[in-house]
Design an enzyme around this catalytic site. Structure first.
Site: not given
Ligand code: TEU
Length: 564
Positions: A337, A205
């Site tokens: 997601h 992540d």
């Molecule tokens: O996502 C990080 C990210 O940069 C984006 O996709 C974010 O979720 C958002 O949509 C920006 O507009 C990751 C995970 O995939 C996400 O589900 C988490 O919420 C986030 O990190 C924090 O852990």
């Protein structure tokens, strides 16, 4: 038992297709309305029939669920909502029995504020104080001007010490300080513990946020906003490559042929090339974000909607194909997601075109060079949620954006439109297993309602219909396993300016694969020249029976084999 884990060979992930499960929304085994690990295990035969090689599991660890599990309070336990460690062992064993490997989500840019490390760190005298980013305020406010990804300042004042801590996501997701070697050692030990438990890799992540410039400099705010969007200020810090290489060595990621994919919002091509250069020993591949940012106004954030002409999308994917052709490796995705549903975003989710456009998007993506990712329900052509009121959303990003934007004076209708198009809950409605109540996802009341189109769009109906999106995806996966040119063929984009047709070749020795895909809802003509000689071409996969000629029906696609 000869498990798939034993059989990992160098580079195995290049010919693999990964399937992402978002546990909360996949299958509820105990009727509490939330998906869980035993639920996933009960559906493994479905995944085996689809033919996927790897299951990537979004977080199932102990969590207060502020961000649906991306806020972890114990990396070495499973949240009771999802099950137990025994349940995870059973899932891993069930996957391995079916030759499916398991990739865990690794969320180590931040923990939950309820993680024991952070609870200790709140005490300024604690040995763990320096495990997070604590700073005094500036001019009676936050230490710098960074904005959180989830709206508002990226800093939270802790009354106890009068200092602020950094959180690039929600205030319940404090950022770990990777400058501290003890933090890194603790993370690597935890990863080894999971590898010993049998997992086959990690999806990391926001891994390009772990290294930050320790001076935490102010970013440049965009027009009309006093806060600087954090990503441009903080991503891709000075020690990123060093940390990735160290992690690889300390955990034995390459040595054990584990799959590694780093999520890197804000990654450039150059950065991704270095990070996936096998000779450097960092990652196998990265999730870059450029193609999912093209339908937003540049520099204005994801909610500022913009049209996306096909030539721009084609050019962007081609840029990454060319850029990683000789060094590095691509990951390929439309969906996950965090993104809206591909068929609603890049396809046409009307009754008339949903099936053909979902198939065509699948063909285009899977025939690029790289490792394709299928997000649960994408193989059914699942669509966006169709929410029209803020009360229907559950995602912290959506709720914060709504409150923030409305308080800054934006029109509610516009905010709701952006959410309907881009909100993350679009991808999080329950997996549609059958036409029964709640789509067969749960015997209780689901935490997000099933899309009413489950009567038509569901796995049971799709498996029974040989012309379904499901069987099209199954064939794409089979083709990858059978044809080396799908894995290794060199990519070349054709007809770059064609506004409807996505055309390209993949060439390996004297074998040429040609994709012709009409990515529009009107017929398209192919009289432009610029295509190879199609005489003697073999139709390997098409969206229409008996296609041919120079006209493509709306969303028709053909995969043709030439030579070889
Ligand atoms: O996502 C990080 C990210 O940069 C984006 O996709 C974010 O979720 C958002 O949509 C920006 O507009 C990751 C995970 O995939 C996400 O589900 C988490 O919420 C986030 O990190 C924090 O852990």
């Amino acid at each position: 038992m000869a498990t798939a884990a034993n059989a990992r060979t160098p580079g195995w992930w290049r010919s693999a297709v990964v399937y992402q499960v978002y546990p909360r929304s996949f299958m509820d085994g105990n009727g509490d309305g939330v998906g869980d690990v035993p639920g996933i295990t009960s559906r493994l035969d479905y995944l085996a029939r689809l033919g996927i090689d790897v299951l990537w599991l979004s977080p199932v660890y102990a969590s207060p669920m502020d961000d649906n599990g991306y806020d972890i309070s114990d990396y070495q336990d499973i949240d009771p909502l999802f099950g137990t460690l025994d349940d995870i062992d059973a899932l891993i064993a069930g996957c391995h029995e079916r030759d499916i490997r398991v990739v865990m989500d690794l969320v180590v840019n931040h923990t939950s504020d309820e993680h024991a490390w952070f609870e200790e760190s709140r005490d300024p005298a604690s040995e763990r104080r320096d495990w997070y980013w604590w700073r005094p305020g500036r001019d009676g406010g936050a230490p710098n001007n960074w904005e959180s990804f989830f709206s508002g300042p990226a800093w939270e004042l802790d009354e106890k010490s009068g200092e602020y801590y950094l959180h690039l996501f929600s205030r319940k997701q404090p950022d770990l300080n990777w400058e501290n070697p003890e933090v890194r050692r603790a993370v690597y030990a935890m990863m080894r513990w999971w590898v010993d438990r049998g997992v086959d890799g990690f999806r990391m992540d926001v891994i390009n946020l772990i290294s930050k410039d320790p001076t935490l400099p102010d970013g440049t705010p965009t027009e009309g906003r006093e806060l600087a969007p954090s990503i441009h200020s903080v991503a891709n810090g000075p020690r990123l490559h060093e940390f990735l290489a160290e992690m690889n060595r300390e955990v034995g990621l390459d040595e054990r042929h584990l799959l590694t994919v780093g999520e890197m919002p804000g990654s450039t091509l150059e950065l991704a090339r270095d990070a996936t250069d096998a000779a450097r020993g960092e990652l196998n591949m990265v999730f870059q974000f450029e193609h999912v940012e093209l339908d937003a106004q540049p520099g204005q954030g994801k909610w500022a909607l913009a049209d996306l002409p096909l030539p721009r999308l084609k050019a962007n994917l081609a840029k990454w194909q060319d850029g990683l052709a000789d060094v590095g490796w691509n990951s390929l995705y439309w969906d996950n997601h965090d993104q809206p549903r591909a068929v609603s975003r890049f396809g046409d989710d009307s009754d008339e075109h949903r099936v053909a456009s979902a198939k065509t998007l699948g063909t285009v993506l899977h025939l690029h060079r790289g490792t394709p990712y299928v997000y649960q329900g994408e193989e059914l052509g699942m669509t966006n949620a169709g929410f029209t009121e803020i009360g229907q959303y559950r995602d912290i990003e959506a709720l914060n954006y709504h409150d923030d934007a409305v308080s800054l004076g934006e029109q509610v209708e516009r905010v709701l439109e952006s959410l309907a198009v881009k909100g993350r809950d679009n991808a999080r409605t329950p997996m549609q297993w059958d036409a029964s109540e709640h789509a067969g996802f749960s015997s209780g009341t689901p935490w997000l309602p099933a899309n009413p189109n489950k009567d038509v769009v569901n796995a049971e109906a799709a498996e029974a219909d040989p012309d379904s999106v499901f069987h099209h995806y199954r064939r794409l996966i089979e083709l990858r396993h059978a044809h080396p040119a799908v894995v290794d063929g060199r990519f070349a984009l054709l007809l770059p300016d064609h506004e409807q047709v996505w055309a390209f070749t993949r060439t390996l020795d004297d074998r040429v694969l040609l994709v012709l895909a009409n990515c529009s809802s009107t017929p398209a003509t192919l009289d432009d020249g610029g295509l190879p000689d199609l005489s003697g071409a073999e139709l390997l996969l098409g969206t229409h029976d008996g296609g041919g000629g120079t006209t493509l029906a709306p969303w028709e696609s053909r995969l043709l084999g030439l030579g070889g």
